[in-house]
Structures are given as structure tokens and as C-alpha cells.
Design a protein around this motif. Structure first.
Motif, PDB file in Angstrom:
ATOM      1  N   SER A   1     -41.124  -9.324 -26.941  1.00  0.00           N
ATOM      2  CA  SER A   1     -40.255  -8.509 -27.815  1.00  0.00           C
ATOM      3  C   SER A   1     -39.380  -7.531 -27.033  1.00  0.00           C
ATOM      4  N   PRO A   2     -38.541  -8.032 -26.113  1.00  0.00           N
ATOM      5  CA  PRO A   2     -37.734  -7.098 -25.303  1.00  0.00           C
ATOM      6  C   PRO A   2     -36.622  -6.404 -26.080  1.00  0.00           C
ATOM      7  N   ILE A   3     -36.276  -6.909 -27.273  1.00  0.00           N
ATOM      8  CA  ILE A   3     -35.251  -6.227 -28.076  1.00  0.00           C
ATOM      9  C   ILE A   3     -35.787  -4.909 -28.607  1.00  0.00           C
ATOM     10  N   ARG A   4     -37.101  -4.852 -28.872  1.00  0.00           N
ATOM     11  CA  ARG A   4     -37.651  -3.650 -29.509  1.00  0.00           C
ATOM     12  C   ARG A   4     -38.693  -2.911 -28.679  1.00  0.00           C
ATOM     13  N   ARG A   5     -39.077  -3.471 -27.492  1.00  0.00           N
ATOM     14  CA  ARG A   5     -40.057  -2.785 -26.643  1.00  0.00           C
ATOM     15  C   ARG A   5     -39.577  -2.807 -25.194  1.00  0.00           C
ATOM     16  N   TYR A   6     -39.504  -1.644 -24.565  1.00  0.00           N
ATOM     17  CA  TYR A   6     -39.026  -1.580 -23.189  1.00  0.00           C
ATOM     18  C   TYR A   6     -39.995  -2.227 -22.197  1.00  0.00           C
ATOM     19  N   PRO A   7     -41.321  -2.120 -22.366  1.00  0.00           N
ATOM     20  CA  PRO A   7     -42.225  -2.776 -21.412  1.00  0.00           C
ATOM     21  C   PRO A   7     -41.945  -4.272 -21.268  1.00  0.00           C
ATOM     22  N   ASP A   8     -41.552  -4.940 -22.354  1.00  0.00           N
ATOM     23  CA  ASP A   8     -41.247  -6.372 -22.281  1.00  0.00           C
ATOM     24  C   ASP A   8     -40.058  -6.623 -21.361  1.00  0.00           C
ATOM     25  N   THR A   9     -39.072  -5.730 -21.418  1.00  0.00           N
ATOM     26  CA  THR A   9     -37.925  -5.848 -20.517  1.00  0.00           C
ATOM     27  C   THR A   9     -38.362  -5.655 -19.070  1.00  0.00           C
ATOM     28  N   MET A  10     -39.265  -4.705 -18.813  1.00  0.00           N
ATOM     29  CA  MET A  10     -39.783  -4.513 -17.459  1.00  0.00           C
ATOM     30  C   MET A  10     -40.495  -5.772 -16.970  1.00  0.00           C
ATOM     31  N   VAL A  11     -41.276  -6.392 -17.859  1.00  0.00           N
ATOM     32  CA  VAL A  11     -42.000  -7.616 -17.492  1.00  0.00           C
ATOM     33  C   VAL A  11     -41.013  -8.734 -17.167  1.00  0.00           C
ATOM     34  N   HIS A  12     -39.941  -8.873 -17.948  1.00  0.00           N
ATOM     35  CA  HIS A  12     -38.916  -9.883 -17.676  1.00  0.00           C
ATOM     36  C   HIS A  12     -38.312  -9.680 -16.283  1.00  0.00           C
ATOM     37  N   ARG A  13     -38.023  -8.430 -15.950  1.00  0.00           N
ATOM     38  CA  ARG A  13     -37.409  -8.137 -14.649  1.00  0.00           C
ATOM     39  C   ARG A  13     -38.368  -8.439 -13.502  1.00  0.00           C
ATOM     40  N   LEU A  14     -39.639  -8.064 -13.683  1.00  0.00           N
ATOM     41  CA  LEU A  14     -40.622  -8.346 -12.630  1.00  0.00           C
ATOM     42  C   LEU A  14     -40.793  -9.851 -12.436  1.00  0.00           C
ATOM     43  N   LEU A  15     -40.868 -10.601 -13.522  1.00  0.00           N
ATOM     44  CA  LEU A  15     -41.006 -12.056 -13.426  1.00  0.00           C
ATOM     45  C   LEU A  15     -39.817 -12.677 -12.697  1.00  0.00           C
ATOM     46  N   THR A  16     -38.611 -12.254 -13.068  1.00  0.00           N
ATOM     47  CA  THR A  16     -37.403 -12.776 -12.428  1.00  0.00           C
ATOM     48  C   THR A  16     -37.425 -12.471 -10.937  1.00  0.00           C
ATOM     49  N   ARG A  17     -37.850 -11.264 -10.611  1.00  0.00           N
ATOM     50  CA  ARG A  17     -37.939 -10.841  -9.201  1.00  0.00           C
ATOM     51  C   ARG A  17     -38.900 -11.739  -8.435  1.00  0.00           C
ATOM     52  N   TYR A  18     -40.082 -11.983  -9.007  1.00  0.00           N
ATOM     53  CA  TYR A  18     -41.096 -12.755  -8.289  1.00  0.00           C
ATOM     54  C   TYR A  18     -40.764 -14.240  -8.245  1.00  0.00           C
ATOM     55  N   GLN A  19     -40.130 -14.749  -9.303  1.00  0.00           N
ATOM     56  CA  GLN A  19     -39.718 -16.156  -9.286  1.00  0.00           C
ATOM     57  C   GLN A  19     -38.637 -16.405  -8.246  1.00  0.00           C
ATOM     58  N   GLY A  20     -37.890 -15.346  -7.923  1.00  0.00           N
ATOM     59  CA  GLY A  20     -36.870 -15.451  -6.881  1.00  0.00           C
ATOM     60  C   GLY A  20     -37.404 -15.171  -5.499  1.00  0.00           C
ATOM     61  N   GLY A  21     -38.734 -15.010  -5.374  1.00  0.00           N
ATOM     62  CA  GLY A  21     -39.351 -14.781  -4.062  1.00  0.00           C
ATOM     63  C   GLY A  21     -39.405 -13.331  -3.644  1.00  0.00           C
ATOM     64  N   GLY A  22     -39.141 -12.409  -4.559  1.00  0.00           N
ATOM     65  CA  GLY A  22     -39.123 -10.991  -4.217  1.00  0.00           C
ATOM     66  C   GLY A  22     -40.499 -10.419  -3.929  1.00  0.00           C
ATOM     67  N   ARG A  23     -40.522  -9.319  -3.188  1.00  0.00           N
ATOM     68  CA  ARG A  23     -41.769  -8.630  -2.838  1.00  0.00           C
ATOM     69  C   ARG A  23     -42.300  -7.872  -4.045  1.00  0.00           C
ATOM     70  N   SER A  24     -43.557  -7.467  -3.948  1.00  0.00           N
ATOM     71  CA  SER A  24     -44.187  -6.728  -5.031  1.00  0.00           C
ATOM     72  C   SER A  24     -43.459  -5.408  -5.269  1.00  0.00           C
ATOM     73  N   ALA A  25     -43.238  -5.087  -6.526  1.00  0.00           N
ATOM     74  CA  ALA A  25     -42.548  -3.842  -6.885  1.00  0.00           C
ATOM     75  C   ALA A  25     -43.457  -2.643  -6.646  1.00  0.00           C
ATOM     76  N   ASN A  26     -42.851  -1.461  -6.606  1.00  0.00           N
ATOM     77  CA  ASN A  26     -43.594  -0.222  -6.365  1.00  0.00           C
ATOM     78  C   ASN A  26     -44.520   0.082  -7.550  1.00  0.00           C
ATOM     79  N   GLN A  27     -45.825   0.074  -7.291  1.00  0.00           N
ATOM     80  CA  GLN A  27     -46.784   0.232  -8.384  1.00  0.00           C
ATOM     81  C   GLN A  27     -46.734   1.631  -8.991  1.00  0.00           C
ATOM     82  N   ASP A  28     -46.606   2.660  -8.162  1.00  0.00           N
ATOM     83  CA  ASP A  28     -46.571   4.033  -8.684  1.00  0.00           C
ATOM     84  C   ASP A  28     -45.397   4.226  -9.636  1.00  0.00           C
ATOM     85  N   LYS A  29     -44.251   3.653  -9.277  1.00  0.00           N
ATOM     86  CA  LYS A  29     -43.064   3.767 -10.130  1.00  0.00           C
ATOM     87  C   LYS A  29     -43.319   3.107 -11.485  1.00  0.00           C
ATOM     88  N   TYR A  30     -43.874   1.898 -11.466  1.00  0.00           N
ATOM     89  CA  TYR A  30     -44.090   1.184 -12.723  1.00  0.00           C
ATOM     90  C   TYR A  30     -45.241   1.768 -13.536  1.00  0.00           C
TER      91      TYR A  30
END
Length: 733
Positions: free
Chosen positions: A587-616
Motif C-alpha cells: 500500500s505505498p499510496i497510503r503508507r510511507y513504509p511501503d514506499t521505503m520497502v519498494h526503494r530498498l528492494l529496487t536498490r538490492y535488486q540492482g546490486g546495491g549495498r545494505s542501507a544505513n540501518q540507523d537511518k531507516y
């Protein structure tokens, strides 16, 4: 300090209060005897000796520290704590320490005019054993709120904002030139410009928005939002940014995605929904030889289905750090009041560009499952996709089709329903907890006035959608959180940062209280053993009390034993769903955490490193907090409509049942329309009733009459205070 009244000798209590005030207002100062006498204007020998005695007792209590040269100061070493101030209308204020300890009483004179929810530093006062522990606010670290909502009262030379609740000690004084045209009786939003101090007890503010006349539907809904600091207008510059977004989908973008435009796809939502952020697709897969090899003998004819859970690809349009993204994060969630939705995203995005409207090509982020006839997951993958929804269904339409009525794509819907039922059955067998809570809804006319109140119950259509959303959320969480086997060198791989939806195990003490409680009705329940054993025992209890007089009573007590779900990067699983990994992806239209999850997934599917845990983790905490605030506003809008619905029914009588019990009264829910009000304790005048908190009942001291949760009762509507959102009942004797 005010001088003592002439001819009257000060008593010990008065001197103690004067000393407490002196040291509280000067927490870092050291006083000699002479300085104390001078500050308190003590000019008689008995008064001075009494002050010395009281200071010695305060030092014995660890409230004061005494130096060798007989000087005193506030003891800030061993008894200073930080936490949250909780203000009560009855004066029984308290301090909740950050360490999670028990709340500590704070008298009004020791509150330093702190407001409800303020972060404060306190000094503990009585430390000797058998003494009642008490705290004194020595510093206000930060105010929880800096604005207020209320009703204006304009006098000749000044104006006030009259607020409800227990947040402010006094009404807010407003200079006439800061009224912004507001008039008596109008609701307004006021920003606090001056807080109470030792020099002035007044709270001073200025009007930042006049909402309108009290009682108007829009005004009252906006007042509820403003009360919780939630926005009731969308910033113009954010809407302008949304207008500049190009909704077009290029051939190059389609080429980068999996194409589902030719696969049957539909959305299923409430009939009045406009933001369709999830869709389902389904098609049968041919049983190739390789697939047949994985099917047990005797099931050669079993089917395989490809089910796609397609979610609006909001992160494609809303870039991290953009104007729209910052506003969405601040809101963190859409807010659903009784008669309106306050969207997280601008309308152009949530209702048009991102909304999965029928017969329109849309960009989506999808989890594609291969399921057998029993809904076992044979394979899955996560991909960016493009879809074209064939049909937009309301829940009511789908329910009729599932019950046998002909309709568009009936076979596909019934297949999805069959698979969803398999998923649901397996989930409960795996230890998920059954809590199908009914939700109060209202039919609203054009002016916003409620015309009917009713409970909306879960059915096959809503459960169909729910099960596939749960499945997608589970597998998305597992795709990141489930660590693969150790590397060749023996080191364990570490999971990358992910935002999870977590739900802790029930409070053991509350579970034991529940067990002791239900035994009285003849039920058994486990409170120890594996998580699955406890949840299965809870489910057996829920099934066993279905349709019984005590059903709502037991459900209420059981819910109180449950912890609240929240967002976190630290995964502890989801107890209620019995999932080891769970997130919010759907539900990314109505919940911001879902948008964060989409971004993290896209990052990792593209081979990106683990995001900053403290920030998230910090982002997750904000989203959890805003979710709670939104729920409070939603509940207040229901209360308002409930009181408004009953306002023209004063004096009418109804069958009801007791839905809640507190030390100050009995909450009753009307059987006919589910509206809830309270019979105040003061109106129970046939006996002196005592509150038995453990057994959720009131017991008469003389006649031993008992009022208990779930009891049938006959009530009369006594008062309906729309401004306070309070509905009072009286017993119909």
C-alpha cells in the motif's frame, strides 16, 4: 515569595511547600540558612527553627543535599530522571520515566506548569521506605505540542481559546491584534508564543487559522485533524510539483519491465475508493513435464496457477528527497476520517497517476507466485511490471459472485477465492491468531450528517484480498531478511537492512490474567509453551466463545493482552500472523513504509549495498508514531459522528450491553446501532460501587450487585455533548 499573613504562625506543611518551591525554582543554587530565611521572609525565631527542621527532614529524605557548612541545595545526583509528563484533569498528574518504570505522582504545585506529553526532567522527593514516592518537575526539556485547537471567546480587551481535554492548564490568552479576524464561537488553530513561567502562569498564543463556526461538519473534521497536528490542507507547492509529473509510459520503460497487460487483472476495493494501489492477476499454467515431476502421484491433473500481486509503483514517480517525498514522509500515512480521506500523496498521484484504474496502463511492482491447486507456493519472483486492469470491483460485487451470482470473470474470482481459503486455513494452522474485529461505519448524507450506523464485517471478498496481500508481504520480507547458508569460509551472511512490520509476543502477565479470567466461564487456555501452542489455544478460546454472552467480553480482554504492531529494522517476526518475516509492501499510496520497502528492494535488486540501518530505524519510528496519531484522529471522528447521530435521540431507550468498565463509569454499546456511551459512576446511586480491575467489573459494597463486561442492560440517552464528543447514558430502571 509572599509574606505570611500577619498574626498567623506558619505550620510545617506551609513551610515545606515554600521550601519546595524555592529549591524547585533554583535547582542549581546552594542556600545558607540566612539566604533561605531572607528568600522566604521568615523573620521570627519559631519560623526559622521550623524551616531548619524541615530542611533536615528533606535532607534525610534525599530531597536536599547538605554540605558540611550547613548549606542546602536540591539533590540532583541520585534522583533526577527524564521522561514524559502525563497531565490529568483531576490533578493526579504523573511522570513516566524513560526506563519504563512505574509512573510517579506529580502534584500540581510541583508540575512547573508542564503540559500533557511534555518531556521533562524531575527530581524524586520522598526516598525513605514506606514513604509515597513523588516527583517534582525541575525542567521542561521540550513541549509535545506548540499549537492548540479550540473555541474562541472574544472579550472587550482580550480573547481566549477555550480548549477541551487535559493538555493545557488554563485557557490560552490571545492578544486582540493576533486574532486574525476570529470571532466568539468560532473554532481556531492557535500557535503558542509564550509558555507559563514563575513570572506568569498565562499561556499566550496567536491565531494561525480560523476554521469556522463551531458545529459545522467541515470545521469539526478539520479541528480533529489540527488537534493531532495532522494537516487538513495540502500545501500548494507540493500539488504544483505533482502537476508537473509526466504520467506517460514510454516504450523504453515497458521494455525494462515484465508485461502483464494481456493477463486478466482486477482491483477489489470498497465501493467509494479512488486510490487503487493493489491488483491481482491470475492465469493457468501448462503442466510441463518438469512441472509434473514435482507433483505427487495421483495428482497428475492438479492445476498450476500464476497469481500476480501488483502494487502501484509509487517510487517510480516520487523520488527520494523530492518535495512530494518530504511531505509524504511527514504525513507517513493517509488518514481515514468517517467522511473523508486525508491522503498521504497529492490527489493527482494517489487518485490518478498511481491508482490502478481499469483500462489504463500502469507501472507496478509485483510479486509473481506459482501456486498449485492447494495454494502451495512452488515458485515466486519480485519484478517491476506493467499492467492493464480489466475490471474494478467493489467488495459487494465480488461477494455476490462468490456466493453464486453470475458476473464478469466469475471463474477467475472463484479460483482466487479457493486459493485464498487454502492460504487462510494454513495460516491459522501455523499459529496465526484469529481476531476478526468488526468496524463501526456510518452512512453520511450530503451535509456530512450520519444517517445510519452499522458494523462492517469481514467476508470472503475482503479475505480474498487480505490473504494475497499477506502472502506478498511475507515473501518480500523473506527475500531480504532470510539469510542464506553460511559462506564457504564458515562466516554467516548478514541480512541487509529492511523495514519490517513486527509484532511482539503477548505480555505474559496479561496472558495469565486472561487465563484466570476465562476459567470462570469454563474455558481453558495455555499461557506457556511454544508460540504456536499459545496462539492455537487463543484461537480455540475465540472459537469456543463465538455467539455466547461472554464473547465480546473475552475478545476485549484477549486484545488487551496483545502488543501493538510497529515498524522496525530489527526483525522479531509477527506474532499475530505467525510469520517469521513480514513487511508492508502492498500500500505505498497510503503508507510511507511501503514506499521505503519498494526503494530498498529496487536498490538490492540492482546490486546495491545494505542501507544505513540507523537511518531507516529512525524513519520507521516516525512512521509508527504517525500511525498511532492517525488512528487516534480516526477514532475521534467516529466518536464525533456517533454523538452527532444520537443527538436527536435524547430520552429514547435502547437495549445495550456493557462494553467497558472503568473506575469512573460503565461504557455501554447499543445493540441496534453499535453507538457507545457512558453511564457515569455518579449516576449509580443505589450503592457505593468499587472497581475490580482484575475481573473487569463494578461491585456494590452493600448489596453486592455486579456490573460486568458483556452484561445486557437497558439504557436511556441522557446527554450528547458534540463539542466534547461525549455520549452519556442513564440506566433505564
Amino acid at each position: 515569595m509572599s509574606k505570611k499573613k500577619s498574626g498567623k504562625r506558619l505550620n510545617k506543611k506551609q513551610v515545606a511547600e515554600m521550601l519546595q518551591t524555592l529549591f524547585q525554582q533554583n535547582p542549581n543554587a546552594t542556600f545558607t540558612y540566612k539566604q533561605v530565611f531572607k528568600a522566604l521572609k521568615l523573620d521570627t525565631h519559631p519560623a526559622k527553627m521550623l524551616a531548619v527542621d524541615v530542611m533536615e527532614e528533606m535532607a534525610w529524605d534525599d530531597y536536599l543535599s547538605r554540605d558540611s557548612n550547613n548549606t542546602y541545595r536540591l539533590n540532583l545526583k541520585t534522583q533526577v530522571q527524564e521522561g514524559v509528563f502525563i497531565r490529568k484533569a483531576n490533578g493526579k498528574n504523573s511522570f513516566q520515566p524513560d526506563d519504563g518504570g512505574k509512573p510517579i505522582f506529580v502534584s500540581e504545585r510541583n508540575s512547573l506548569f508542564a503540559m500533557n506529553g511534555d518531556r521533562v526532567r524531575v527530581a524524586l522527593m520522598a526516598r525513605r521506605e514506606k514513604h509515597i514516592k513523588e516527583a517534582m518537575v525541575v525542567e521542561i526539556l521540550s513541549h509535545k505540542v506548540d499549537q492548540a485547537v479550540g473555541r474562541l471567546k472574544v472579550e472587550r480587551d482580550f480573547a481566549f481559546l477555550v480548549t477541551e481535554g487535559n493538555i493545557f492548564v488554563h485557557d490560552i490568552l490571545i492578544p486582540k491584534k493576533k486574532l486574525k479576524g476570529g470571532k466568539t464561537g468560532e473554532k481556531a488553530v492557535v500557535k503558542i508564543t509564550q509558555w507559563p513561567s514563575k513570572d506568569s502562569k498565562n499561556i499566550v498564543g496567536e491565531v494561525i487559522d480560523v476554521l469556522g463556526q463551531e458545529g459545522d461538519n467541515n470545521v469539526e473534521m478539520h479541528a480533529i485533524l489540527a488537534q493531532y497536528g495532522l494537516p487538513y490542507k495540502y500545501p500548494k507547492h507540493v500539488e504544483e510539483a505533482a502537476e508537473k509529473i509526466d504520467p506517460g509510459i514510454t516504450p523504453e520503460e515497458i521494455a525494462r519491465r515484465e508485461d502483464f497487460r494481456d493477463v486478466f487483472t482486477c482491483t477489489i476495493d470498497p465501493k467509494d475508493a479512488k486510490d487503487f494501489d493493489d491488483a491481482l492477476s491470475i492465469r493457468s499454467l501448462p503442466l510441463t513435464p518438469s512441472r509434473r515431476g514435482g507433483i505427487q502421484r495421483g495428482l497428475e491433473r492438479a492445476a498450476l496457477y500464476e497469481v500476480g500481486v501488483h502494487i502501484a509503483d509509487v517510487s517510480h514517480y516520487v523520488k527520494e528527497g523530492s518535495i512530494i517525498d518530504k511531505e509524504a514522509f511527514k504525513r507517513a500515512t493517509s488518514v481515514y476520517l468517517v467522511d473523508r480521506t486525508i491522503p498521504m500523496l497529492p490527489e493527482r498521484l494517489c487518485n490518478f497517476i498511481c491508482s490502478l484504474r481499469p483500462d489504463e496502463e500502469k507501472l507496478t511492482y509485483s510479486v509473481i507466485f506459482t501456486l498449485d491447486d492447494d495454494a502451495n507456493v512452488k515458485d515466486y519472483h519480485i519484478a517491476h511490471t506493467v499492467i492493464k486492469s480489466n475490471r474494478r470491483y467493489a467488495y459487494e460485487e465480488v461477494q455476490e459472485i462468490l456466493m453464486g451470482k453470475d458476473g464478469d470473470y466469475a471463474e477467475e474470482l472463484r479460483t482466487l477465492d479457493k486459493l485464498a481459503k487454502c492460504l487462510r486455513e494454513r495460516r491459522f494452522k501455523g499459529g496465526a491468531v484469529k481476531f476478526d474485529r468488526e468496524e463501526l461505519h456510518f452512512d453520511i448524507d450530503e451535509s456530512g450528517k450520519p444517517t445510519r450506523a452499522y458494523f462492517k464485517k469481514s467476508n470472503d471478498a475482503t479475505q480474498l484480498i487480505e490473504e494475497f496481500m499477506l502472502l506478498a508481504n511475507k515473501y518480500v520480507a523473506e527475500s531480504v531478511g532470510k539469510v542464506k547458508k553460511p559462506k564457504a569460509n564458515g562466516q554467516q551472511s548478514k541480512a541487509k537492512t529492511m523495514v519490517y512490520r513486527v509484532h511482539d509476543q503477548p505480555d505474559p502477565i496479561k496472558l495469565e490474567t486472561l487465563r484466570e479470567f476465562v476459567v470462570k466461564f469454563g474455558y481453558k487456555m495455555k499461557t506457556s509453551g511454544t508460540k504456536g501452542a499459545i496462539s492455537r489455544s487463543l484461537n480455540a478460546l475465540m472459537d469456543g466463545c463465538q455467539g455466547k454472552k461472554e464473547q465480546k467480553l473475552i475478545e476485549t480482554v484477549a486484545l488487551r493482552a496483545m502488543m501493538k504492531a510497529k515498524y522496525s529494522t530489527h526483525n522479531i517476526g509477527h506474532y499475530g500472523l505467525a510469520f517469521d518475516y513480514y513487511t508492508h509492501f502492498t500500500s505505498p499510496i497510503r503508507r510511507y513504509p511501503d514506499t521505503m520497502v519498494h526503494r530498498l528492494l529496487t536498490r538490492y535488486q540492482g546490486g546495491g549495498r545494505s542501507a544505513n540501518q540507523d537511518k531507516y530505524e529512525e524513519l520507521s519510528e516516525h512512521c509508527s508514531d504517525m500511525e498511532q496519531v492517525a488512528q487516534q484522529a480516526e477514532r475521534d471522528s467516529i466518536k464525533y459522528k456517533m454523538v452527532e447521530f444520537m443527538a436527536d435521540k435524547l430520552g429514547e431507550t435502547y437495549d445495550a450491553h456493557i462494553s467497558g468498565i472503568q473506575s469512573y463509569g460503565i461504557y455501554c454499546e447499543i445493540d441496534e446501532n453499535h453507538c457507545e456511551g457512558m453511564v457515569p459512576m455518579r449516576d449509580l446511586d443505589d450503592d457505593y460501587y468499587e472497581f475490580d480491575e482484575r475481573n473487569y467489573c463494578l461491585v456494590g459494597r452493600r448489596h453486592h450487585h455486579k456490573y460486568q463486561l458483556g452484561d445486557a442492560i437497558r439504557i436511556r440517552v441522557a446527554r450528547a455533548n458534540i463539542e466534547k464528543r461525549q455520549l452519556d447514558f442513564a440506566l433505564d430502571k
